[in-house]
Write a protein that holds these residues in place. Structure first.
Motif, PDB file in Angstrom:
ATOM      1  N   GLY A 233      11.432  -0.854   0.630  1.00  0.00           N
ATOM      2  CA  GLY A 233      11.402  -1.965  -0.323  1.00  0.00           C
ATOM      3  C   GLY A 233      11.777  -1.528  -1.734  1.00  0.00           C
ATOM      4  O   GLY A 233      11.345  -0.474  -2.212  1.00  0.00           O
ATOM      5  N   ILE A 234      12.527  -2.363  -2.391  1.00  0.00           N
ATOM      6  CA  ILE A 234      12.944  -2.055  -3.761  1.00  0.00           C
ATOM      7  C   ILE A 234      11.785  -2.311  -4.723  1.00  0.00           C
ATOM      8  O   ILE A 234      11.571  -1.563  -5.670  1.00  0.00           O
ATOM      9  N   THR A 235      10.975  -3.324  -4.432  1.00  0.00           N
ATOM     10  CA  THR A 235       9.768  -3.562  -5.237  1.00  0.00           C
ATOM     11  C   THR A 235       8.766  -2.425  -5.002  1.00  0.00           C
ATOM     12  O   THR A 235       8.102  -1.969  -5.942  1.00  0.00           O
TER      13      THR A 235
ATOM     14  N   GLY B 171       7.445 -10.043   5.138  1.00  0.00           N
ATOM     15  CA  GLY B 171       8.597  -9.750   4.277  1.00  0.00           C
ATOM     16  C   GLY B 171       8.173  -9.004   3.032  1.00  0.00           C
ATOM     17  O   GLY B 171       8.746  -9.181   1.961  1.00  0.00           O
TER      18      GLY B 171
ATOM     19  N   ASN C 165       6.115  -5.139   1.531  1.00  0.00           N
ATOM     20  CA  ASN C 165       5.431  -3.857   1.734  1.00  0.00           C
ATOM     21  C   ASN C 165       3.986  -4.008   1.277  1.00  0.00           C
ATOM     22  O   ASN C 165       3.647  -4.917   0.523  1.00  0.00           O
TER      23      ASN C 165
ATOM     24  N   GLU D  94       3.760  -3.333   7.573  1.00  0.00           N
ATOM     25  CA  GLU D  94       4.109  -4.145   6.400  1.00  0.00           C
ATOM     26  C   GLU D  94       3.794  -5.614   6.674  1.00  0.00           C
ATOM     27  O   GLU D  94       3.396  -5.981   7.769  1.00  0.00           O
TER      28      GLU D  94
ATOM     29  N   ARG E 225      21.491  -1.096  -0.707  1.00  0.00           N
ATOM     30  CA  ARG E 225      20.774  -1.262   0.566  1.00  0.00           C
ATOM     31  C   ARG E 225      21.569  -2.138   1.529  1.00  0.00           C
ATOM     32  O   ARG E 225      21.598  -1.870   2.735  1.00  0.00           O
TER      33      ARG E 225
ATOM     34  N   TYR F 252      13.868 -10.062  12.080  1.00  0.00           N
ATOM     35  CA  TYR F 252      12.981 -11.059  11.492  1.00  0.00           C
ATOM     36  C   TYR F 252      12.313 -11.987  12.500  1.00  0.00           C
ATOM     37  O   TYR F 252      11.515 -12.840  12.120  1.00  0.00           O
TER      38      TYR F 252
ATOM     39  N   THR G 269      10.600  -8.716  -3.189  1.00  0.00           N
ATOM     40  CA  THR G 269      11.410  -9.494  -4.123  1.00  0.00           C
ATOM     41  C   THR G 269      10.936 -10.941  -4.169  1.00  0.00           C
ATOM     42  O   THR G 269      10.826 -11.536  -5.234  1.00  0.00           O
TER      43      THR G 269
ATOM     44  N   LYS H 186      18.022  -4.093   6.533  1.00  0.00           N
ATOM     45  CA  LYS H 186      17.482  -5.444   6.409  1.00  0.00           C
ATOM     46  C   LYS H 186      18.369  -6.301   7.308  1.00  0.00           C
ATOM     47  O   LYS H 186      19.332  -6.917   6.860  1.00  0.00           O
TER      48      LYS H 186
END
Ligand code: PLP
Length: 292
Positions: free
Chosen positions: A213-215, A191, A193, A188, A55, A159, A251, A154
């Motif tokens: 998101g990886i999570t 920071g 999802n 979202e 990513r 942000y 994360t 990202k």
């Protein structure tokens, strides 16, 4: 104390500095990752490192920044940052930024720097929050990257709204913010999802206005394993109010129950059974106790 990997070398924490004319400090073009290493039976293990590195490279590509290192080098840098700081559990922050050789928006001749820092950051939220859930407020700031590519990156500049939203939420007695997209659909957290469970179906916003998101992906994989139907689609804010369960994933936040949104109690007002199950599966996975 400790060491930070900077442009291919391990440098002492205090010496890992950048100039005030660092381009990214002025205009915000840069990207980063948030990665965690967990203590496992085999020592510290970085969860989903390959996915985070992939990513980061996608983010840099979207921002038209040429990475001066390979993915293998970045993976080795992350392992070294954990190992050489003797960390057992760690938060890792790889970042890609532009140098200080020139100002102005034309940045194609600037050096691309890469760094990886790692430090101990045990929990983003208290153990009570993980068990009882948090109070969330819908933000007056929106996730502004609908229909533009930026939500896939990202990127540093993304942000500002997240920070303003989080400040606003905290100022009104909540712990997190929920950002809507420009059309008013749920995007979202600042920071994280978001997922909701309603009538046996798990819903999460499709990837138009939220980070990939990886999570989020890990939870989608768990849901498939548990044969829970999943819908990736646009969600409205009132669907969150009437959900049986809701939770954030990320994360940093891991799997975090939401008990209230805008003063409306969600479900039973505490961590729901599916949230608890998925949270358990997540903690087993990060600690290397399951195949996931
Ligand atoms: N959304 C935003 C805006 C984020 O910054 C993050 C954090 O990385 C996430 C979602 C969750 O992504 P991940 O699960 O990859 O950490």
């Amino acid at each position: 104390d400790g060491l930070i990997w900077l442009d291919g070398e391990m440098v002492p924490w205090r010496e890992a500095k950048t100039h005030v004319l660092t381009h990214t400090l002025h205009y915000g073009l840069g990207c980063f990752e948030g990665v965690r290493a967990y203590s496992t039976e085999k020592g510290a293990a970085i969860f989903r490192m390959k996915e985070h590195t992939d990513r980061l490279f996608r983010s840099a590509h979207i921002l038209n920044m040429t990475m001066p290192f390979s993915k293998d080098e970045l993976n080795a840098a992350q392992c070294a940052a954990v190992r050489e700081n003797n960390l057992d559990e760690a938060y890792l922050r790889p970042m890609v930024f532009l140098g200080s050789e020139g100002m102005g928006l034309r940045a194609d001749n600037l050096k691309v720097h890469v760094m990886v820092a790692a430090w101990s950051w045990p929990s983003y939220m208290s153990p009570e929050a993980k068990e009882l859930g948090i109070k969330v407020r819908t933000s007056s700031y929106t996730r502004h990257h609908v229909n533009i590519t930026m939500c896939k990156a990202k990127a540093n500049g993304n942000y500002i709204n997240s920070m303003l939203a989080l400040n606003e939420a905290i100022a009104s007695g909540c712990e997190e913010a929920l950002l809507l997209d420009n059309e008013g659909y749920v995007a979202e957290g600042s920071g994280e999802n978001i997922f909701i469970m309603r009538d046996g179906i798990l819903h999460t916003p499709e990837l138009t206005s939220c980070l990939e998101g990886i999570t989020r992906q890990t939870i989608l994989d768990f849901a498939r394993e548990l044969n829970i139907p999943v819908k990736e689609r646009r969600i409205t804010r009132d669907e969150v109010y009437v959900a049986d369960e809701a939770f954030f994933t990320g994360t940093a936040a891991e799997v975090l129950p939401i008990r209230e949104l805008d003063g409306r109690v969600i479900g039973a007002g505490k961590r729901g059974p599916l949230t608890e199950k998925l949270q358990g599966m997540y903690f087993d996975a990060v600690k290397g106790k399951s195949a996931a």
